[in-house]
Design an enzyme around this catalytic site. Structure first.
Site, PDB file in Angstrom:
ATOM      1  CB  SER A  56      -0.945   0.004   1.199  1.00  0.00           C
ATOM      2  OG  SER A  56      -2.013  -0.891   1.008  1.00  0.00           O
ATOM      3  CE  LYS A  59      -4.449   1.667  -0.874  1.00  0.00           C
ATOM      4  NZ  LYS A  59      -3.834   0.387  -0.480  1.00  0.00           N
ATOM      5  CB  SER A 116      -4.799   1.481   3.766  1.00  0.00           C
ATOM      6  OG  SER A 116      -3.792   1.044   2.882  1.00  0.00           O
ATOM      7  CE  LYS A 223      -1.866   3.936   2.655  1.00  0.00           C
ATOM      8  NZ  LYS A 223      -1.842   2.831   3.646  1.00  0.00           N
TER       9      LYS A 223
END
Length: 389
Positions: A56, A59, A116, A223
């Protein structure tokens, strides 16, 4: 003409003498990097250019593309976007969107950052994509990554869902994090949100997974990531006083490993280095010789305050020198970049800063040319010509 180098004037010797070298940081992460944003120095790296599954953390590239679209008017925060069947079909971490929803861009951004959301990433991707598909958006991501200098990143989707060809290096993620912080400060506050209860659809999934946000160490982004292939990773940033660091790690075995290792890295970066101001904006640091000008020398100054980060344990000196291709040939305008300040920190490396002329030096007239010719002739006769050329 040749390269000239000068050591810094005595006023800076106290700063240099206060320098020390740091204890190296050993991490259990498979790959990692730590940056100090104020001095643009890499404090530590381990396999930083290895292309790995980013999970993730990729992202962040989708968010970069979204912020760029907001800035040039292709999207607006209050614009509501439809949810496709492809976006709804994503599993894993999601906002629990369905095809009956029309969701604001702002809520989708918060869904990507805090929750997320794989589905919210896909909705944004399809809106920005040239052909309305996530595949088309991935192609855009690849092209944009090259433009940004991310040389070890390739994308197959918007959210890091395991796929062939979905790879990023920790250095590329650090570069991306730095961009999100410095280029898009108007949106950076979203990264510090600890929870987002979108429509109260999944109360248990409303919390930000970033383990540092509640530790009171200045952390405010960015993140987390996890898949079975990638392990546990984090792109983190924290600010204490005037200093901001960015750190990226991947390949840790558990959530607890990620939490403890990221806190360890942050504490090390802040406690093992001290920031010292080396130069003040606009203040003359040295002078450079000028060729065929109305003045024989011109002052050199930094365009901004220059700070150096020095380790605080082992006594090794920081060195600093000014270099320029000289003598400088007139005319020279005030503000022209004419030299560089190169600061070497043992164990870290060089940091290079531009220096500019502090005043305008016009080309000399007839008498200046006569005096210059006489000087050259004299130095040739006395064997000193090499000091001019």
């Amino acid at each position: 003409m040749g390269i000239r180098a000068a050591t810094l004037i005595a006023a800076f010797s106290s700063v240099i003498c206060m320098s020390f070298a740091a204890q190296a940081f050993e991490t259990s992460a498979k790959s990692a990097i730590v940056l100090d944003l104020g001095t643009d120095l890499t404090l530590m790296e381990k396999n930083a250019d290895m292309a790995l599954p980013p999970a993730s953390m990729s992202k962040l590239m989708t968010l970069n593309m979204t912020f760029e679209a907001l800035e040039d008017g292709r999207l607006s925060l209050d614009q509501r976007l439809p949810v496709s069947e492809a976006a709804q079909a994503y599993g894993g971490s999601t906002m629990f969107l369905n095809t009956r929803d029309r969701v604001s861009v702002e809520d989708l951004i918060r869904g990507v950052i805090v929750l997320s959301g794989n589905d919210s990433s896909a909705v944004l991707a399809e809106a920005i994509s040239p052909d309305g598909t996530e595949r088309g958006f991935a192609q855009m991501m690849n092209e944009r990554a090259k433009d940004l200098g991310m040389t070890n990143s390739t994308f197959a989707n918007s959210n890091g869902w395991p796929a062939a060809g979905q790879r990023m290096s920790m250095r590329d993620l650090a570069l991306l994090a730095k961009r999100l912080i410095t280029v898009f400060p108007q949106y950076y506050g979203y990264f510090a949100e600890t929870e987002f209860a979108f429509d109260n659809r999944a109360p248990d999934n409303r919390f930000n997974r970033n383990p540092l946000l509640k530790l009171n160490i200045g952390a405010d982004g960015l993140k987390t990531g996890h898949t079975s292939e990638a392990g546990y990773g984090l792109v983190g940033s924290a600010k204490q006083g005037t200093r901001r660091i960015v750190f990226v790690m991947s390949g840790l075995g558990t959530q607890q490993d990620r939490a403890s290792e990221s806190e360890r890295i942050a504490n090390w970066a802040f406690r093992q280095f001290a920031e010292q101001q080396l130069a003040e904006q606009g203040v003359i640091m040295a002078e450079a010789e000028v060729w065929m000008g109305t003045a024989a020398k011109v002052g050199l100054a930094a365009t901004e305050d220059i700070k150096v980060l020095v380790p605080v344990l082992k006594k090794d000196g920081v060195t600093a020198k000014i270099t320029y291709q000289g003598p400088l040939e007139a005319p020279i305008k005030a503000g022209d970049k004419v030299a560089e300040l190169i600061v070497n920190v043992p164990g870290i490396g060089d940091a290079t800063h531009d220096l500019v002329a502090t005043e305008t030096i016009n080309s000399g007239g007839f008498m200046v040319r006569v005096r210059t010719a006489a000087t050259v002739l004299f130095r040739q006769l006395t064997g000193q010509a090499t000091t001019l050329f």
